[in-house]
Design a protein around this motif. Structure first.
Motif, short mmCIF file in Angstrom:
data_model
loop_
_atom_site.label_atom_id
_atom_site.label_comp_id
_atom_site.label_asym_id
_atom_site.label_seq_id
_atom_site.Cartn_x
_atom_site.Cartn_y
_atom_site.Cartn_z
N ASP A 149 0.83 -1.21 0.00
CA ASP A 149 0.00 0.00 0.00
C ASP A 149 0.86 1.26 0.00
OD1 ASP A 149 -2.36 -1.41 -0.08
OD2 ASP A 149 -2.74 -1.30 2.08
N ASP A 150 1.99 1.21 0.70
CA ASP A 150 2.92 2.35 0.70
C ASP A 150 3.42 2.65 -0.72
OD1 ASP A 150 2.78 2.69 3.45
OD2 ASP A 150 4.62 1.58 3.87
N VAL A 151 3.73 1.59 -1.47
CA VAL A 151 4.21 1.77 -2.84
C VAL A 151 3.13 2.41 -3.71
CG1 VAL A 151 5.11 0.62 -4.91
CG2 VAL A 151 5.83 -0.15 -2.64
N LEU A 152 1.90 1.94 -3.56
CA LEU A 152 0.80 2.51 -4.33
C LEU A 152 0.60 3.99 -3.99
CD1 LEU A 152 -1.92 -0.29 -4.34
CD2 LEU A 152 -0.37 0.36 -6.19
N ALA A 153 0.74 4.34 -2.71
CA ALA A 153 0.59 5.74 -2.30
C ALA A 153 1.67 6.61 -2.93
CB ALA A 153 0.61 5.84 -0.78
N ALA A 154 2.89 6.11 -2.96
CA ALA A 154 3.99 6.86 -3.56
C ALA A 154 3.81 6.97 -5.08
CB ALA A 154 5.33 6.20 -3.23
N ALA A 155 3.36 5.86 -5.70
CA ALA A 155 3.11 5.89 -7.15
C ALA A 155 2.02 6.90 -7.48
CB ALA A 155 2.73 4.49 -7.64
N ASP A 156 0.97 6.95 -6.67
CA ASP A 156 -0.10 7.93 -6.87
C ASP A 156 0.46 9.35 -6.76
OD1 ASP A 156 -1.93 5.92 -7.19
OD2 ASP A 156 -2.73 6.04 -5.15
N ALA A 157 1.28 9.57 -5.73
CA ALA A 157 1.85 10.90 -5.51
C ALA A 157 2.76 11.32 -6.67
CB ALA A 157 2.63 10.93 -4.19
N ALA A 158 3.43 10.33 -7.27
CA ALA A 158 4.34 10.61 -8.38
C ALA A 158 3.63 10.67 -9.73
CB ALA A 158 5.44 9.54 -8.43
N GLY A 159 2.33 10.31 -9.75
CA GLY A 159 1.57 10.34 -10.99
C GLY A 159 1.73 9.10 -11.85
N PHE A 160 2.11 7.97 -11.24
CA PHE A 160 2.26 6.72 -11.98
C PHE A 160 0.98 5.89 -11.82
CE2 PHE A 160 7.20 6.10 -11.80
CZ PHE A 160 7.36 7.33 -12.42
N SER A 161 0.19 5.76 -12.90
CA SER A 161 -1.00 4.92 -12.81
C SER A 161 -0.66 3.46 -13.05
CB SER A 161 -2.06 5.39 -13.80
OG SER A 161 -1.55 5.39 -15.12
N ARG A 162 0.21 3.21 -14.05
CA ARG A 162 0.71 1.86 -14.32
C ARG A 162 2.23 1.91 -14.42
NH1 ARG A 162 -2.01 -2.36 -16.13
NH2 ARG A 162 -0.65 -2.91 -17.86
N PHE A 163 2.89 0.86 -13.97
CA PHE A 163 4.34 0.90 -13.90
C PHE A 163 4.91 -0.51 -13.89
CE2 PHE A 163 2.31 1.46 -9.76
CZ PHE A 163 2.77 0.36 -9.05
N ALA A 164 6.16 -0.62 -14.32
CA ALA A 164 6.94 -1.82 -14.06
C ALA A 164 7.58 -1.66 -12.69
CB ALA A 164 8.01 -2.00 -15.13
N LEU A 165 7.94 -2.77 -12.05
CA LEU A 165 8.52 -2.70 -10.71
C LEU A 165 9.68 -3.67 -10.59
CD1 LEU A 165 6.66 -2.47 -7.33
CD2 LEU A 165 8.48 -4.17 -7.64
N ALA A 166 10.80 -3.18 -10.08
CA ALA A 166 11.94 -4.03 -9.75
C ALA A 166 12.25 -3.84 -8.27
CB ALA A 166 13.15 -3.67 -10.60
N GLY A 167 12.38 -4.94 -7.54
CA GLY A 167 12.66 -4.85 -6.12
C GLY A 167 13.67 -5.89 -5.69
N VAL A 168 14.59 -5.48 -4.82
CA VAL A 168 15.63 -6.38 -4.31
C VAL A 168 15.19 -6.95 -2.96
CG1 VAL A 168 18.05 -6.58 -3.60
CG2 VAL A 168 17.41 -5.00 -5.45
N SER A 169 15.28 -8.28 -2.81
CA SER A 169 15.04 -8.93 -1.53
C SER A 169 13.64 -8.57 -1.00
CB SER A 169 16.15 -8.54 -0.55
OG SER A 169 16.03 -9.21 0.67
N LEU A 170 13.54 -7.86 0.13
CA LEU A 170 12.24 -7.42 0.63
C LEU A 170 11.48 -6.65 -0.45
CD1 LEU A 170 10.08 -6.84 2.80
CD2 LEU A 170 11.52 -4.92 3.56
N GLY A 171 12.18 -5.84 -1.24
CA GLY A 171 11.52 -5.09 -2.32
C GLY A 171 10.87 -5.99 -3.34
N GLY A 172 11.50 -7.13 -3.61
CA GLY A 172 10.90 -8.10 -4.53
C GLY A 172 9.68 -8.78 -3.94
#
Length: 253
Positions: free
Chosen positions: A72-95
């Motif tokens: 949910d935190d990621v979605l909130a940041a994506a909303d704030a940045a204006g990203f409706s759809r995005f690719a995502l790369a995450g390391v370890s916990l990020g993945g």
């Protein structure tokens, strides 16, 4: 500094109208984990980096976190940045957060790149680590974590930078995210991930190697592709060029 209403620090980079790409850090690091990869990605993508809750400049309240809360935190940041759809790369916990997000909000995640991560970890050992950090502070687990983060191929400067960051981070933030790893339930659910997925593993990664970790993702996520790197757990620091090249091929395919 841009923050979400819940105190998550985020940062935009790269080309304004290019395809959107979100980059997530591992436990015990912050968005600087992706710094060596940025020169390869900046000219091709609209980038969003986030400090995971309790890491870097992002705040965390006392208590356990879950992957759902972190997603949910990621979605909130994506909303704030204006990203409706995005690719995502995450390391370890990020993945792990990325996989949770791809399941919870499939309409938002176009492509997924889990890097040096897993859908299942030893919950007992993570329970012990959470308790140790809460009782004794970050120094109590620093050598254990550093032994898995980097291999002997990492430069002394890289090693010391990561260690300094680890020791200085909020112990409660680390423990809270450690609880999310301990309690995750991704192992059987990831069969429902619909986003095209590139699983990245490191040949020197002793924390989430191909054997038992990456191979489960490859066998379970439909159509998942594989990229193997000569790197330990923090692949963006040990193989930035190779990681970036593999990501670009996959994202622009």
């Amino acid at each position: 500094m841009p923050f979400t209403p819940d105190g998550i620090y985020w940062k935009r980079d790269g080309i304004e109208d290019a395809p959107a790409l979100v980059l997530l850090n591992s436990i015990g690091t912050d968005m600087d984990l992706w710094e060596p990869v940025l020169p390869f990605l900046r000219e091709r993508f609209a980038l969003l980096r986030i400090d995971t809750r309790g890491h870097g400049a992002s705040r965390a309240e006392p208590g356990d976190l879950t992957l759902a809360m972190l997603a949910d935190d990621v979605l909130a940041a994506a909303d704030a940045a204006g990203f409706s759809r995005f690719a995502l790369a995450g390391v370890s916990l990020g993945g792990m957060i990325g996989m949770e997000l791809a399941l919870r909000a499939p309409e938002r995640v176009e492509k997924l790149i889990p890097v040096c991560t897993s859908a299942t970890m030893d919950s007992a050992s993570w329970n012990d680590r959470v308790a140790k950090v809460r009782g004794e502070g970050m120094a109590a687990i620093a050598q254990l974590a550093m032994g898995r983060f980097l291999s002997d191929a990492a430069s002394p400067a890289t090693y010391q930078t990561v260690l300094r960051q680890l020791l200085s981070m909020d112990a409660e933030g680390y423990a809270a995210c450690g609880a999310a790893i301990r309690d995750m339930d991704l192992a059987t659910r990831i069969v429902a991930i619909a986003a095209p997925t590139l699983v990245v593993t490191g040949t020197r990664d002793t924390s989430t190697p191909l054997e038992g970790h990456g191979e489960h993702l490859l066998a379970t996520i439909p159509g998942a592709q594989h990229l193997s790197l000569e790197a330990a757990h923090l692949a963006p620091l040990e193989a930035p060029g190779e990681l970036a090249a593999g990501m670009i091929r996959f994202l622009q395919d």
